[in-house]
Write an enzyme that holds these catalytic residues in place. Sequence first.
Site: not given
Length: 325
Positions: A130-131, A134, A202
């Site tokens: 997930h990071e 980003h 998100e």
Amino acid sequence: MNMTKTAMLIALMTVMFMSIGYLLGGGGGMMIALVIAVAMNLFGYWNSDKMVLRMYNAQEVDERSAPEYYRMVSGLAANAGLPMPKVYIIHEDQPNAFATGRNPENAAVAATTGLLNRLSPEEVAGVMAHELAHVQNRDTLTMTIVATLAGAISMLGNFAFFLGGNRENGNGVMGVVGTLLAMIVAPFAAMIVQMAVSRTREYAADKRGAEICGNPLWLSSALGKIARGAKVIPNEEAEHNPATAHMFIINPLSGRGADNLFSTHPDTDNRIAALEQMAAEMGIRSAAMTARAAAPSQNSGPWGQRSDNAGGNSNGGSRYRGPWS
């Protein structure tokens, strides 16, 4: 976020900053605020990532100091087609993580010891994917600059309380109104911008992160654990620096005072539902992940050493303290 939206966001925050300057000091105050805002944007572009990492006392690790964690991030970065980011650990009991950096070539990912100790290897992989999403979506520059400017706007709002406006800009009622606007409306508007940024990015990072790690249920299970942990384990640094809350995968604020009145993140249950729907569309069943997530988490970090003597590699039964020990 694309570059156009990023530029619009920074421009909006700059206008807020200048407006407070005008309310406090008239035309001169507005020009001073403009100069400060431009300087902050330039400084933030090059240094905001370092500032945030230093704020949380993040410790950089490598393949020798945290081999399993580092190799996990390396493998996920390769899956995403990204350069290897710098990898950090934050000595914090609350499970959480964030990414920062102005571009993929200068990115960093950070996880707390609480996350590494409490989550399974699959869940940690989901979080770090997930990071990295980003980073790939170039959200990290926006996140760090927004944190810097929002903090500055809130600070100027506090100054308004002490300065009480400028006589040249208006006497009596207008001076009082201007001061109240600087104290209340500007920090609130900055918070709204943070919310708008966070809520849209998100969901996109959840989807892309699930693709990078290969299983949406790894991330959905992690989100549930992190959200529960964030409710009961305070993150003191985040409480002192609420302008950085939108950078984390789950809002780190405990809700003391008004910090959590408006969440910087989408509802966790909605995020989990979206990931579970994605898993169903991919034909991934939840039973295997449920069994893993239900396992005891005492030694559940990706480097967790079993307490038994499996494989004959136990070091006298000593407890492994993690990759940062």
